[in-house]
Design a protein around this motif. Structure first.
Motif, mmCIF file in Angstrom:
data_model
loop_
_atom_site.group_PDB
_atom_site.id
_atom_site.type_symbol
_atom_site.label_atom_id
_atom_site.label_comp_id
_atom_site.label_asym_id
_atom_site.label_seq_id
_atom_site.Cartn_x
_atom_site.Cartn_y
_atom_site.Cartn_z
ATOM 1 N N GLU A 101 -3.276 -8.730 1.367
ATOM 2 C CA GLU A 101 -2.562 -7.486 1.692
ATOM 3 C C GLU A 101 -2.660 -7.207 3.189
ATOM 4 O O GLU A 101 -3.734 -7.309 3.789
ATOM 5 C CB GLU A 101 -3.146 -6.309 0.916
ATOM 6 C CG GLU A 101 -2.420 -5.001 1.198
ATOM 7 C CD GLU A 101 -3.078 -3.791 0.572
ATOM 8 O OE1 GLU A 101 -2.495 -2.697 0.654
ATOM 9 O OE2 GLU A 101 -4.177 -3.924 0.017
ATOM 10 N N THR A 103 -2.823 -4.660 6.124
ATOM 11 C CA THR A 103 -3.279 -3.275 6.271
ATOM 12 C C THR A 103 -3.325 -2.897 7.740
ATOM 13 O O THR A 103 -3.048 -3.707 8.627
ATOM 14 C CB THR A 103 -4.680 -3.105 5.669
ATOM 15 O OG1 THR A 103 -5.598 -3.935 6.398
ATOM 16 C CG2 THR A 103 -4.706 -3.493 4.197
ATOM 17 N N GLY A 109 -8.458 -3.303 2.403
ATOM 18 C CA GLY A 109 -7.378 -3.567 1.466
ATOM 19 C C GLY A 109 -7.728 -4.653 0.457
ATOM 20 O O GLY A 109 -8.885 -5.067 0.305
ATOM 21 N N ARG A 632 0.243 -0.448 -5.196
ATOM 22 C CA ARG A 632 0.525 -1.461 -4.187
ATOM 23 C C ARG A 632 1.728 -2.264 -4.662
ATOM 24 O O ARG A 632 1.634 -3.086 -5.560
ATOM 25 C CB ARG A 632 -0.717 -2.339 -3.999
ATOM 26 C CG ARG A 632 -0.582 -3.434 -2.978
ATOM 27 C CD ARG A 632 -1.965 -4.034 -2.652
ATOM 28 N NE ARG A 632 -2.776 -4.209 -3.848
ATOM 29 C CZ ARG A 632 -2.781 -5.336 -4.582
ATOM 30 N NH1 ARG A 632 -2.012 -6.357 -4.252
ATOM 31 N NH2 ARG A 632 -3.562 -5.427 -5.654
ATOM 32 N N LYS A 679 1.911 3.371 3.480
ATOM 33 C CA LYS A 679 1.804 2.350 4.520
ATOM 34 C C LYS A 679 2.848 1.274 4.290
ATOM 35 O O LYS A 679 3.012 0.783 3.168
ATOM 36 C CB LYS A 679 0.394 1.751 4.507
ATOM 37 C CG LYS A 679 0.167 0.580 5.468
ATOM 38 C CD LYS A 679 0.364 -0.790 4.821
ATOM 39 C CE LYS A 679 -0.517 -1.017 3.623
ATOM 40 N NZ LYS A 679 -0.286 -2.363 3.008
#
Length: 798
Positions: A101, A103, A109, A632, A679
């Motif tokens: 991931e 981040t 993450g 996510r 994000k």
């Protein structure tokens, strides 16, 4: 069976014990060849006869278990006069399952990670840790015995590559990012860590025994670095920023420019200076409806006061929000005068800090900051004339820290904080002596402090605090016994923060932990704690509770925590009455909470906590729930929502003074906070971030009381003033961040915020939202550019 048949087993056990208990050593190789940090590891220097760190051992959950062959890890270290270089090959027989991931910087993450921990003094007490994720995101921190400070950011380079056999890491860590002695032959503490996220497993190169509390002291060593000729450590970080701000009444355009300087006095000490500070893009403060007798403690968001301040935080005497915080006095008013402008904060003129450690283990830290003279504006309604009055003079803040470490796990420290205000305003000085002593095997720990405060004001006064603590710090069974005494006039609030003094107390904590997986848990910890405090002047009980806490992580990597707290004795609050010498009765109570956190590897994760408290008073209860779902969508996009709700029924607290009485109220309170974060990562150097917060709270009084001299309340049916409160707060940040070069960032921020406060309680969420959005909303658009300049890179150009 003959006893000799067991000899192979004896030798195996002996070998494993020796391998895990002895420190590993790795030799770095000197190079002259240039290394390109690209994650390819193709330079000849990597292929030559360079020592390899391998045979990693599980840190958690199954501490001590060797890493599987299909997850073999191989690390090499090179060095020249500029930096050390690290290559790591992390084998994985299922590379398609590697978590990666993307981040923000310093956010872990859902990713695999590799890290190196370096202790330039090899003193077992402080690491510089550098992490990189499989997505290429950097994280770094200063680690001490009880803390990892991720606000510290170093300038270093890294690159990763996903391959068909796993993934590869290449790092360049300049000496400027480290601290070490100036000896000819360096011996550093060293450890590597690999995290395999999908299995929730961490492995270290040198075995770290979790039955021993001291982790840093269990590192291996790095040798072979000799005769370095390090370059001058001088860095400039110029910045420029532009702001446009508007609300319902005015608009404003502001342009700022300034400079941060970092200078390496030598390889051990660094000077940081901030000239013409600009904190306009720091995170907003979480405003609340504060009905407590104390100020709200705010988080520090300004980089200068968060980065590399571990020395200054020793002894808990430094609350950095004092510097540039609210004025400490109010103006004197005469008849028919009113304050038309009272500043919310005092501007910082400049600040400087020097910190480092000698090769003999003496840490030295000095911080100085100066804030400007600040005025309030006052209007005379009879003459219509305005005047100014100083509410905060020119003020100088100093902190000096001396911290002597020895024997890999012990220290003695001296701290002094000083606040000097120009003219006849209040001055303060606080000194402290701390000691932290551990046995050679890190089994037992004795630590304590003595602190002395001196206040120079209209009336001068002195006070002190003393504490002693003894703990068993290793094994499955551990305990801690503490004792403390605070005198009536102990006061550190000019540069620190303290809420309670004038009491003595003792506590005991006993814990049992399972550190390796069982048939039910990966880890389990059970704590039992007793705490008792008595007020010095009256001898009355201030605190008395028993607590049980159970913490467990399941085999499916979910986390559960449960606590039960009993307050079996009547006690008294000496601060809620807001009047010196008064106190109010607090009934017996019992409280509890249950929290769960689901496995972070899942796309949808949920954290939830329910809590409640019942008081030995008719109808007085408190309950709450906090829920945080996060989804996510992929390695780039994630959204998170948090609801934190609390209700207090028949709560009691101070509301007013009359000419002769202290008035308390019985009240119902609700507190609801909603947080939204999002994000989207365009790359591991470029992200879009959303942060929004809506907070609503009210306090509705149902009846009033007079506080009696014995601390109990007597009902007052004559008091009729409206002391209800209804408070709304809204904050919204949408930001773009691009780290276009090491240490250099372009950031764009749109921010709006508003607050609304009224004595009229409104219980409709829709109406409250409408009210806060219809209030005076402030909108800010800003652009900020910071550029990192290494003196060594530019000196030849000039």
């Amino acid at each position: 069976m003959s006893k000799f048949h067991y000899l192979p087993l004896y030798f195996l056990i002996l070998f494993n014990f020796s391998a895990f208990s002895q420190k590993k050593s790795l030799k770095a190789k000197s190079i002259t060849e240039s290394i390109t940090v690209d994650g390819k590891i193709i330079e000849d220097a990597w292929k030559e006869n360079t020592e390899v760190a391998t045979n990693f051992i599980m840190f958690e959950p199954d501490n001590g278990k060797p890493i599987n062959k299909d997850k073999k890890t191989e690390v090499k270290v090179l060095y020249d006069n500029d930096a050390i270089y690290i290559s790591a090959i992390l084998y994985d027989n299922e590379p398609e399952k590697i978590q990666k991931e993307i981040t923000n910087r310093d956010v872990f993450g859902v990713s695999d990670h590799f890290s190196v921990s370096i202790n330039g003094f090899n003193d077992g007490q402080q690491d510089f840790r550098f992490y990189v994720s499989a997505a290429g995101v950097q994280m770094d921190c200063l680690a001490t015995k009880d803390n990892e400070d991720f606000t510290w950011d170093a300038i270093w380079d890294s690159k990763v590559a996903i391959t068909n056999f796993g993934w590869v890491v290449e790092m360049k860590i300049p000496y400027a990012a480290l601290r070490f002695s100036n000896t000819q032959k360096q011996i550093w503490g060293l450890n590597f860590m690999r995290e395999i996220k999908r299995d929730v497993q961490k492995y270290t190169w040198n075995h770290v025994d979790t039955k021993i509390g001291a982790i840093i002291a269990q590192a291996g060593t790095l040798e072979g670095i000799e005769n370095m000729k390090t370059a001058t450590r001088l860095f400039f970080i110029p910045y420029t920023s532009a702001y446009y701000q508007e609300d319902d009444f005015a608009s404003d355009r502001t342009f700022k420019a300034g400079l941060d300087i970092k200078y390496g006095i030598n390889d051990s000490f660094t000077l940081d200076a901030i000239l013409v500070p600009d904190f306009g893009q720091t995170r907003f403060d979480n405003a609340i409806l504060n009905l407590e007798p104390f100020e709200q403690k705010l988080e520090e968001n300004r980089p200068f006061f968060t980065e590399g301040t571990n020395l200054f935080n020793l002894g808990n005497l430094f609350y950095s929000r004092r510097i540039g915080g609210a004025p400490t006095t109010g103006p004197g008013l005469v008849t028919n005068e009113e304050i038309t402008n009272y500043p919310s904060k005092v501007d910082l003129i400049n600040a400087v800090k020097v910190s480092g450690r000698t090769e003999n283990g003496l840490g030295i830290g000095f911080l100085n900051a100066v804030t400007e003279k600040t005025y309030a504006e006052i209007l005379n309604n009879d003459t219509n004339e305005s005047r100014k009055e100083v509410v905060e003079p020119l003020t100088n803040y100093n902190i000096l820290v001396l911290d002597q470490r020895f024997r890999q796990n012990s220290s003695v420290s001296f701290i002094n904080t000083n606040t000097t205000r120009n003219g006849s305003f209040r001055d303060a000085n606080v000194s402290a002596l701390l000691f932290d002593l551990s046995t050679k095997a890190n089994t037992y720990n004795l630590y304590g402090d003595f602190k002395y405060s001196t206040i120079n004001d209209i009336e001068d006064y002195n006070g002190f605090k003393a504490g002693l603590n003894f703990a068993k710090t290793s094994g499955r069974y551990r305990y801690l016994f503490t004792g403390r005494y605070l005198s009536e006039n102990y006061d550190i609030n000019d540069l620190g923060i303290i809420f309670y003094n004038n009491y003595h107390g003792a506590s005991a904590n006993v814990s049992y932990r399972i550190l390796n997986p069982t048939t039910l848990f990966n880890k389990l910890k059970i704590e039992q704690e007793l705490n008792f405090e008595s007020q010095n002047t009256t001898g009355k009980t201030q605190e008395a509770w028993y607590k049980t806490i159970i913490k467990a992580s399941t085999l499916k990597n979910h986390y559960v925590e449960f606590a039960l707290v009993a307050n079996p004795l009547e006690k008294f609050d000496f601060y809620e009455p807001r009047n010196y010498g008064s106190y109010v009765y607090i009934p017996r109570s019992v409280s509890s909470y249950l929290g769960i956190e689901s496995n972070r590897n899942n796309p949808l994760t949920i954290d939830a906590t329910i809590s409640g408290a019942k008081f030995d008073e008719d109808g007085r209860i408190t309950y709450g729930v906090a829920v945080r779902p996060k989804y996510r969508f992929n390695d780039k996009l994630s959204l998170e929502y948090t609801l934190d709700y609390t209700r207090k029924e028949n709560d009691r607290g101070w509301v007013a003074f009359t000419n002769t009485d202290i008035i308390f109220a019985q009240r119902n309170r609700e507190i609801a906070q909603h947080d939204f974060t999002g994000k989207y990562a365009l790359s591991n150097k470029m992200t879009l971030n959303l942060t929004a917060r809506y907070y609503w709270s009210y306090s509705e009084n149902s009846k009033f009381f007079n506080l009696q001299q014995n601390g109990y309340l007597a009902q007052n049916d004559d008091y009729t003033l409206n002391k209800n409160r209804n408070f709304n707060s809204w904050n919204f940040d949408l930001s773009y961040s691009w780290w276009f070069a090491p240490g250099s960032e372009l950031s764009i921020l749109y921010r709006n915020y508003a607050q609304e406060s009224t004595p009229d309680v409104e219980k409709s969420l829709n109406t409250n939202l409408k009210n806060v959005f219809n209030s005076n909303m402030t909108n800010i658009f800003s652009i900020s550019l910071r550029y990192f300049i290494d003196y060594n890179s530019v000196k030849n150009k000039f």
